[in-house]
Design an enzyme around this catalytic site. Structure first.
Site, PDB file in Angstrom:
ATOM      1  NE  ARG A   2      64.868  41.723  42.469  1.00 54.63           N
ATOM      2  CZ  ARG A   2      64.994  43.194  42.282  1.00 54.63           C
ATOM      3  NH1 ARG A   2      64.606  43.733  41.133  1.00 54.63           N
ATOM      4  NH2 ARG A   2      65.660  43.793  43.332  1.00 54.63           N
ATOM      5  NE  ARG A  14      69.154  41.946  40.062  1.00 55.40           N
ATOM      6  CZ  ARG A  14      69.078  40.936  39.195  1.00 55.40           C
ATOM      7  NH1 ARG A  14      70.195  40.053  39.428  1.00 55.40           N
ATOM      8  NH2 ARG A  14      68.568  40.717  38.182  1.00 55.40           N
ATOM      9  CG  HIS A  39      71.153  45.012  36.165  1.00 65.32           C
ATOM     10  ND1 HIS A  39      71.612  43.769  36.804  1.00 65.32           N
ATOM     11  CD2 HIS A  39      69.925  44.676  35.916  1.00 65.32           C
ATOM     12  CE1 HIS A  39      70.582  42.876  36.641  1.00 65.32           C
ATOM     13  NE2 HIS A  39      69.779  43.522  36.312  1.00 65.32           N
ATOM     14  CE  LYS A  82      67.458  41.357  33.443  1.00 65.14           C
ATOM     15  NZ  LYS A  82      66.708  41.222  34.905  1.00 65.14           N
ATOM     16  NE  ARG A 139      61.224  48.876  31.056  1.00 65.74           N
ATOM     17  CZ  ARG A 139      61.923  48.128  31.697  1.00 65.74           C
ATOM     18  NH1 ARG A 139      61.380  46.830  31.826  1.00 65.74           N
ATOM     19  NH2 ARG A 139      62.823  48.510  32.805  1.00 65.74           N
TER      20      ARG A 139
END
Length: 245
Positions: free
Chosen positions: A42, A75, A136, A163, A205
């Site tokens: 990240r 991001r 997201h 995603k 997950r």
């Protein structure tokens, strides 16, 4: 050789959030020691650094991680990114990572500008590096129709991996989202990373390959999203179910 995310096939990715070069090396070593399939850097957590210095770091961590793949994620602050930087700045560093063959995949937000995405796709031509397009939703699960529209847009924009992360509030949200993801997966040949955040969505997950996805993010160092489990927890739960890890 590029490390590949395969459709409907379980893989583990450890996100790391280093703030400087020393932490980067230490976290890559710690993550690699857990033997995941991928590490996600990240980059938005990292301190300002010259592009050529970052490319040198990418070369060094390639040696450390060995056969573990790398996902490079700078991001956007609009979707949870820590660094408050302009899109042009992020694009420069993403292109720098691609140019030095620093990663196996680049994660880019679907809602990035057309010019931003075009710049990334142009840089990826003839490179052994794939494009993850992501979206997201930190407060909700979107409808089945919205999920299909999101995936269709990602396909149209040239994604190698789709995603989608959402936040369910109830078990009904989880059931409906999983069903929609599985149905969508029957229409698309590319792998899907589907994440239902928070404790309610924990099954995605542990069993992404049974709930419409492939890659699961699990921690060794720090969590980067609500509900992330540790690598050892995911492996232990899968083993207890008699599922290969």
């Amino acid at each position: 050789m590029m490390k590949v995310i395969k459709k409907d096939t379980f893989a583990l990715c450890v996100p790391i959030t280093p703030r400087n070069a020393g932490e980067l090396m230490a976290q890559v070593q710690a993550a690699s020691a857990a033997e995941p399939d991928f590490i996600e850097w990240r980059r938005d957590y990292f301190e300002p650094i010259a592009l050529n210095e970052e490319q040198e770091l990418l070369s060094k961590i390639k040696e450390i991680r060995g056969g573990v793949g790398l996902i490079y994620t700078y991001r956007s602050p609009l979707e949870g990114g820590i660094a408050q930087v302009e899109e042009a700045h992020r694009l420069t560093y993403i292109l720098g990572c691609i140019a030095c063959d620093g990663a196996d995949y680049i994660d880019v937000e679907l809602d990035s500008s057309a010019a931003f995405k075009a710049g990334v796709k142009k840089a990826l031509v003839e490179k052994e590096c794939g494009l993850i397009l992501s979206q997201h939703h930190f407060d909700e699960c979107v409808s089945e129709e919205a999920i299909e529209a999101i995936f269709s847009d990602m396909i149209q924009d040239g994604a190698d991996i789709l995603k989608l992360a959402m936040m369910p509030k109830t078990q009904k949200d989880v059931r409906q989202a999983i069903a929609a993801i599985i149905r969508a997966g029957t229409f698309h040949d590319v792998p899907i990373i589907s994440i239902l955040m928070g404790m309610v969505g924990g099954i995605t997950r542990i069993l992404p390959d049974y709930t419409g996805g492939s890659l699961s993010f699990a921690t060794v160092v720090d969590s980067t999203a609500p509900g992330q489990l540790s690598v050892s927890e995911v492996r232990r739960m899968r083993k207890s179910m008699g599922i290969n890890v």
